[in-house]
Design a protein around this motif. Sequence first.
Motif, PDB file in Angstrom:
ATOM      1  N   ALA A  88     -44.199 107.855  -7.529  1.00  0.00           N
ATOM      2  CA  ALA A  88     -45.277 107.070  -8.152  1.00  0.00           C
ATOM      3  C   ALA A  88     -44.964 105.581  -8.069  1.00  0.00           C
ATOM      4  O   ALA A  88     -45.835 104.751  -7.805  1.00  0.00           O
ATOM      5  N   LYS A  89     -43.701 105.253  -8.273  1.00  0.00           N
ATOM      6  CA  LYS A  89     -43.287 103.849  -8.260  1.00  0.00           C
ATOM      7  C   LYS A  89     -43.459 103.250  -6.858  1.00  0.00           C
ATOM      8  O   LYS A  89     -44.015 102.166  -6.695  1.00  0.00           O
ATOM      9  N   ILE A  90     -43.019 103.986  -5.860  1.00  0.00           N
ATOM     10  CA  ILE A  90     -43.117 103.470  -4.491  1.00  0.00           C
ATOM     11  C   ILE A  90     -44.592 103.347  -4.069  1.00  0.00           C
ATOM     12  O   ILE A  90     -44.984 102.406  -3.391  1.00  0.00           O
ATOM     13  N   ASP A  92     -47.011 102.668  -6.081  1.00  0.00           N
ATOM     14  CA  ASP A  92     -47.491 101.436  -6.721  1.00  0.00           C
ATOM     15  C   ASP A  92     -47.196 100.231  -5.838  1.00  0.00           C
ATOM     16  O   ASP A  92     -48.013  99.327  -5.701  1.00  0.00           O
ATOM     17  N   GLU A  93     -46.000 100.200  -5.265  1.00  0.00           N
ATOM     18  CA  GLU A  93     -45.605  99.027  -4.460  1.00  0.00           C
ATOM     19  C   GLU A  93     -46.526  98.888  -3.251  1.00  0.00           C
ATOM     20  O   GLU A  93     -46.899  97.771  -2.874  1.00  0.00           O
ATOM     21  N   ALA A  94     -46.905 100.020  -2.646  1.00  0.00           N
ATOM     22  CA  ALA A  94     -47.850  99.971  -1.522  1.00  0.00           C
ATOM     23  C   ALA A  94     -49.165  99.366  -2.010  1.00  0.00           C
ATOM     24  O   ALA A  94     -49.748  98.500  -1.344  1.00  0.00           O
ATOM     25  N   VAL A 146     -34.201  94.345  -9.918  1.00  0.00           N
ATOM     26  CA  VAL A 146     -35.100  93.761  -8.911  1.00  0.00           C
ATOM     27  C   VAL A 146     -36.538  93.721  -9.444  1.00  0.00           C
ATOM     28  O   VAL A 146     -37.203  92.694  -9.399  1.00  0.00           O
ATOM     29  N   ASP A 147     -36.999  94.841  -9.986  1.00  0.00           N
ATOM     30  CA  ASP A 147     -38.340  94.815 -10.577  1.00  0.00           C
ATOM     31  C   ASP A 147     -38.354  93.949 -11.831  1.00  0.00           C
ATOM     32  O   ASP A 147     -39.355  93.296 -12.136  1.00  0.00           O
ATOM     33  N   GLY A 148     -37.240  93.932 -12.543  1.00  0.00           N
ATOM     34  CA  GLY A 148     -37.136  93.081 -13.740  1.00  0.00           C
ATOM     35  C   GLY A 148     -37.238  91.604 -13.374  1.00  0.00           C
ATOM     36  O   GLY A 148     -37.917  90.824 -14.047  1.00  0.00           O
ATOM     37  N   GLU A 175     -47.854  97.412 -13.966  1.00  0.00           N
ATOM     38  CA  GLU A 175     -47.115  98.446 -13.245  1.00  0.00           C
ATOM     39  C   GLU A 175     -45.641  98.075 -13.088  1.00  0.00           C
ATOM     40  O   GLU A 175     -44.768  98.933 -13.164  1.00  0.00           O
ATOM     41  N   GLU A 176     -45.376  96.790 -12.920  1.00  0.00           N
ATOM     42  CA  GLU A 176     -43.975  96.369 -12.761  1.00  0.00           C
ATOM     43  C   GLU A 176     -43.155  96.653 -14.019  1.00  0.00           C
ATOM     44  O   GLU A 176     -41.964  96.949 -13.932  1.00  0.00           O
ATOM     45  N   SER A 177     -43.791  96.558 -15.182  1.00  0.00           N
ATOM     46  CA  SER A 177     -42.981  96.790 -16.377  1.00  0.00           C
ATOM     47  C   SER A 177     -42.623  98.281 -16.482  1.00  0.00           C
ATOM     48  O   SER A 177     -41.554  98.619 -16.983  1.00  0.00           O
ATOM     49  N   PHE A 178     -43.508  99.148 -15.958  1.00  0.00           N
ATOM     50  CA  PHE A 178     -43.134 100.575 -15.861  1.00  0.00           C
ATOM     51  C   PHE A 178     -41.963 100.743 -14.877  1.00  0.00           C
ATOM     52  O   PHE A 178     -41.012 101.497 -15.129  1.00  0.00           O
ATOM     53  N   HIS A 179     -41.978 100.005 -13.785  1.00  0.00           N
ATOM     54  CA  HIS A 179     -40.879 100.103 -12.808  1.00  0.00           C
ATOM     55  C   HIS A 179     -39.552  99.673 -13.429  1.00  0.00           C
ATOM     56  O   HIS A 179     -38.517 100.279 -13.190  1.00  0.00           O
ATOM     57  N   GLN A 180     -39.632  98.603 -14.209  1.00  0.00           N
ATOM     58  CA  GLN A 180     -38.408  98.098 -14.828  1.00  0.00           C
ATOM     59  C   GLN A 180     -37.852  99.151 -15.778  1.00  0.00           C
ATOM     60  O   GLN A 180     -36.659  99.429 -15.793  1.00  0.00           O
TER      61      GLN A 180
HETATM   62 FE   FE2 Z   1     -42.137  97.174  -8.667  1.00  0.00          FE
END
Ligand code: FE2
Length: 331
Positions: A88-90, A92-94, A146-148, A175-180
């Motif tokens: 899911a995270k990857i 999101d990046e796309a 990195v996401d942080g 979405e980035e805060s979920f990644h962090q």
């Molecule tokens: Fe991210």
Amino acid sequence: MPRKQHRAGYYDKKIAKRMDIQEKLHAFQQYIDAEEKIEPKDWMPEEYRTHNIRQISQHAHSEVIGMQPEGNWITRAPTLRAKKILLAKIQDEAGHGLYLYSAAETLGISRDEMIQQLHTGKAKYSSVFNYPTLNWADIGAIGWLVDGAAVTNQLSLRRTSFGPYARAMFRICNEESFHQRQGYEIMLKMAKGTKDQKEMAQDALNRWWWPALMMFGPHDNQSSRTTKGMLWKIKRAGNDELRQRFIDKTVPQSEFLGLTIPDAALSWNETTGHYDTGEINWDEFNRVVAGDGPCNRERMDHHKRVHEEGAWVRAAAAAFADKQKGMADAF
Ligand SMILES: [Fe+2]
Ligand SMILES: [Fe+2]
């Protein structure tokens, strides 16, 4: 001043026609100073346009290239839950890459041109993605650090002056805060796990800490683009300020994990209310930016190969779109 009224003075084409370049520049700056957003069809200085294209496309390329070091671990995720979260995270990046390419396209550059610039080395992407992911804890360290770091930068970009870029940042930041958090969860599990797991977590922190700090770029007094970027409110905070914000937020998180930041000079400064740190290895930074990091060639070769292999998909999508348009025109 209410937006409509203000906008009329700036954007009205009849008025703009009578303005000389100095008057246009002055109106443009006033508009930005009033915290209004510049939209794609507004008049803008050519340098503002190219500055945004460079920054947004570099951001888009980073999102997409950043999928590679993590994609490497999808098949090796330790549990089904971890695999689903990573997928899911990857994905999101796309999505972030696509938003950002679209935002850059509104400035009059095509996606093809941007990809060309990436492949010829004219456009850069974040140097952090040129480091390898050696063990599962690296996936934790990427999310956490990195996401942080990315989210620290991107939170400030929600107030950037170019409308499409600012709006993309709102969704991306959520979405980035979920990644962090997913990264921090992995680190927490490993740091509180077996002795070997804790060592892996520490090893990952050792390798990712400095590259994460480098993500904020050179010191402001070394960066020629900072002044114009700040004047036009493309950038809303300096590299050093953002880096410090990230350090201040992250050091207590590493203490909670029971891990050690790999910086002997790191200490809390009562007077400034911030952490003092050692100096970044700028030789390493410059080397990696110039293309000589551990994985630069691998990342580019992979992107070029997949781009070529996907040519038929793009051709099919374009043919389908033409056909749909032909059918719509017939009615
Ligand atoms: Fe991210
Ligand atoms: Fe992202």
